[in-house]
Motif scaffolding. Sequence first.
Motif, PDB file in Angstrom:
ATOM      1  N   GLU A  15      81.847 -24.354  -4.781  1.00 36.11           N
ATOM      2  CA  GLU A  15      83.212 -24.376  -5.336  1.00 36.11           C
ATOM      3  C   GLU A  15      84.021 -23.160  -4.903  1.00 36.11           C
ATOM      4  N   GLU A  16      83.348 -22.018  -4.649  1.00 38.40           N
ATOM      5  CA  GLU A  16      84.081 -20.818  -4.202  1.00 38.40           C
ATOM      6  C   GLU A  16      84.616 -20.967  -2.778  1.00 38.40           C
ATOM      7  N   LEU A  17      84.041 -21.910  -2.017  1.00 31.87           N
ATOM      8  CA  LEU A  17      84.491 -22.101  -0.636  1.00 31.87           C
ATOM      9  C   LEU A  17      85.698 -23.030  -0.552  1.00 31.87           C
ATOM     10  N   VAL A  18      85.774 -23.989  -1.477  1.00 29.12           N
ATOM     11  CA  VAL A  18      86.796 -25.050  -1.389  1.00 29.12           C
ATOM     12  C   VAL A  18      88.225 -24.512  -1.232  1.00 29.12           C
ATOM     13  N   PRO A  19      88.681 -23.537  -2.056  1.00 30.80           N
ATOM     14  CA  PRO A  19      90.069 -23.072  -1.875  1.00 30.80           C
ATOM     15  C   PRO A  19      90.287 -22.328  -0.559  1.00 30.80           C
ATOM     16  N   GLN A  20      89.206 -21.939   0.089  1.00 25.16           N
ATOM     17  CA  GLN A  20      89.348 -21.179   1.341  1.00 25.16           C
ATOM     18  C   GLN A  20      89.617 -22.082   2.544  1.00 25.16           C
ATOM     19  N   PHE A  21      89.364 -23.398   2.408  1.00 25.38           N
ATOM     20  CA  PHE A  21      89.581 -24.324   3.530  1.00 25.38           C
ATOM     21  C   PHE A  21      91.036 -24.338   3.984  1.00 25.38           C
ATOM     22  N   ASP A  22      91.964 -24.459   3.031  1.00 16.54           N
ATOM     23  CA  ASP A  22      93.388 -24.495   3.399  1.00 16.54           C
ATOM     24  C   ASP A  22      93.914 -23.098   3.719  1.00 16.54           C
ATOM     25  N   LEU A  23      93.449 -22.125   2.954  1.00 11.40           N
ATOM     26  CA  LEU A  23      93.918 -20.748   3.154  1.00 11.40           C
ATOM     27  C   LEU A  23      93.606 -20.222   4.548  1.00 11.40           C
ATOM     28  N   ILE A  24      92.411 -20.552   5.056  1.00 12.00           N
ATOM     29  CA  ILE A  24      92.025 -20.017   6.365  1.00 12.00           C
ATOM     30  C   ILE A  24      92.958 -20.538   7.468  1.00 12.00           C
ATOM     31  N   LYS A  25      93.422 -21.776   7.297  1.00 12.16           N
ATOM     32  CA  LYS A  25      94.342 -22.327   8.305  1.00 12.16           C
ATOM     33  C   LYS A  25      95.681 -21.596   8.274  1.00 12.16           C
ATOM     34  N   GLU A  26      96.096 -21.207   7.070  1.00 15.43           N
ATOM     35  CA  GLU A  26      97.337 -20.413   6.966  1.00 15.43           C
ATOM     36  C   GLU A  26      97.161 -19.055   7.643  1.00 15.43           C
ATOM     37  N   VAL A  27      95.984 -18.462   7.483  1.00 11.99           N
ATOM     38  CA  VAL A  27      95.702 -17.164   8.116  1.00 11.99           C
ATOM     39  C   VAL A  27      95.711 -17.310   9.638  1.00 11.99           C
ATOM     40  N   VAL A  28      95.059 -18.360  10.133  1.00 10.06           N
ATOM     41  CA  VAL A  28      95.014 -18.614  11.587  1.00 10.06           C
ATOM     42  C   VAL A  28      96.434 -18.784  12.122  1.00 10.06           C
ATOM     43  N   GLU A  29      97.251 -19.507  11.369  1.00  9.03           N
ATOM     44  CA  GLU A  29      98.657 -19.714  11.742  1.00  9.03           C
ATOM     45  C   GLU A  29      99.418 -18.388  11.823  1.00  9.03           C
ATOM     46  N   ALA A  30      99.102 -17.480  10.899  1.00  8.54           N
ATOM     47  CA  ALA A  30      99.762 -16.168  10.901  1.00  8.54           C
ATOM     48  C   ALA A  30      99.456 -15.377  12.176  1.00  8.54           C
ATOM     49  N   PHE A  31      98.337 -15.715  12.822  1.00  7.25           N
ATOM     50  CA  PHE A  31      97.983 -15.083  14.099  1.00  7.25           C
ATOM     51  C   PHE A  31      98.614 -15.814  15.293  1.00  7.25           C
TER      52      PHE A  31
ATOM     53  N   THR B 293     101.798 -22.829  23.441  1.00  9.26           N
ATOM     54  CA  THR B 293     101.738 -22.525  22.003  1.00  9.26           C
ATOM     55  C   THR B 293     100.465 -21.745  21.647  1.00  9.26           C
ATOM     56  N   ALA B 294      99.500 -21.721  22.571  1.00 10.58           N
ATOM     57  CA  ALA B 294      98.206 -21.084  22.275  1.00 10.58           C
ATOM     58  C   ALA B 294      98.076 -19.684  22.889  1.00 10.58           C
ATOM     59  N   GLN B 295      99.141 -19.237  23.541  1.00 12.24           N
ATOM     60  CA  GLN B 295      99.070 -17.913  24.158  1.00 12.24           C
ATOM     61  C   GLN B 295      98.814 -16.843  23.097  1.00 12.24           C
ATOM     62  N   LYS B 296      97.917 -15.934  23.401  1.00  9.90           N
ATOM     63  CA  LYS B 296      97.555 -14.906  22.414  1.00  9.90           C
ATOM     64  C   LYS B 296      98.730 -13.955  22.210  1.00  9.90           C
ATOM     65  N   ARG B 297      99.364 -14.129  21.053  1.00  7.78           N
ATOM     66  CA  ARG B 297     100.509 -13.279  20.704  1.00  7.78           C
ATOM     67  C   ARG B 297     100.351 -12.879  19.258  1.00  7.78           C
ATOM     68  N   PHE B 298      99.534 -11.895  19.001  1.00 10.12           N
ATOM     69  CA  PHE B 298      99.334 -11.447  17.623  1.00 10.12           C
ATOM     70  C   PHE B 298     100.513 -10.558  17.225  1.00 10.12           C
ATOM     71  N   ASP B 299     101.170 -10.930  16.159  1.00  7.19           N
ATOM     72  CA  ASP B 299     102.350 -10.202  15.696  1.00  7.19           C
ATOM     73  C   ASP B 299     102.037  -9.602  14.326  1.00  7.19           C
ATOM     74  N   ARG B 300     101.857  -8.288  14.302  1.00  7.90           N
ATOM     75  CA  ARG B 300     101.439  -7.632  13.054  1.00  7.90           C
ATOM     76  C   ARG B 300     102.428  -7.843  11.916  1.00  7.90           C
TER      77      ARG B 300
END
Length: 292
Positions: A87-103, A261-268
């Motif tokens: 159950e501790e992992l379930v809320p992390q499924f959607d959150l991790i995609k948001e984090v990946v998007e932020a990168f 769209t996949a070019q590595k452009r990390f924006d702090r």
Amino acid sequence: MKKNKILLVDGMALLFRGFFATAFRGNFMKTSEGIPTNGIYQFLRYFLDAVDTYEPSHVICCWDMGSKTFRNEIYPDYKANRGAPPEELVPQFDLIKEVVEAFNIPNVGLENYEADDCIGTLARLFQADHEVIVLTGDQDMLQLVDENIHVSIMRKGQGNYELFTRENFFEKKGIYPHQVVDMKALMGDSADNYPGVKGIGEKTALRLIKEYQSIEGLLANTDQLTKGIRTKLETDLEMLHISRELAEIKCDVPVSCELETAQKRFDRTKIEPKLESLEFKNLDRMLAVSAK
């Protein structure tokens, strides 16, 4: 044309690995609102280390999109041995995609298919003109190794990778990448819950594939086999063919990703607010790689 280096990340493999690497100590790293973040935090440590190690020009992250896929239609018990995620992992499924998007990294996934199929399809799509590295902990991906497609298997501990290439594969495994599927069809896969041929384990499967090259070669020469092996094959012939279908990564699923769209452009300025919202400490150390 300059050859790009594309890192295809098996998102679920990294997230699960990160979660269990920290959860066994009961360390779920919760935010002040009680949202667990340990899997995400460890995912980022693995991911950023791999980016630092391989220095890709482009990054794409692929995901499973639900527990059922076309493989369950072929064999209803496929992966049926897996319980519900903690159950501790379930809320992390959607959150991790948001984090990946932020990168600024595209998230790719397709209903009814596994992340493996998306990765296989993209790897084949890009291999003619670019170098592709698949980052995963999943040995099934080794079947993808080919010209310009390398598979980096994460070993125990952080920053510990084993890179499989077309040049070193036979030396490491004793077979060729295209033979991996046939070997798995013979021996089955307990993690994915399909049996292969009962009574044929890894050693026997390896010996048979080395000797007869493929399942077709094996079935064409049953007269040369011992009575025991021949009986096992005859008894489980249908399951052998089903297992091969389950083991094979589909490399022609309807997914695509514009390379631009996949070019590595990390924006702090985009990353930091997201990670701060998850209350991660040591941001500067973690993000040092994003400045490169």
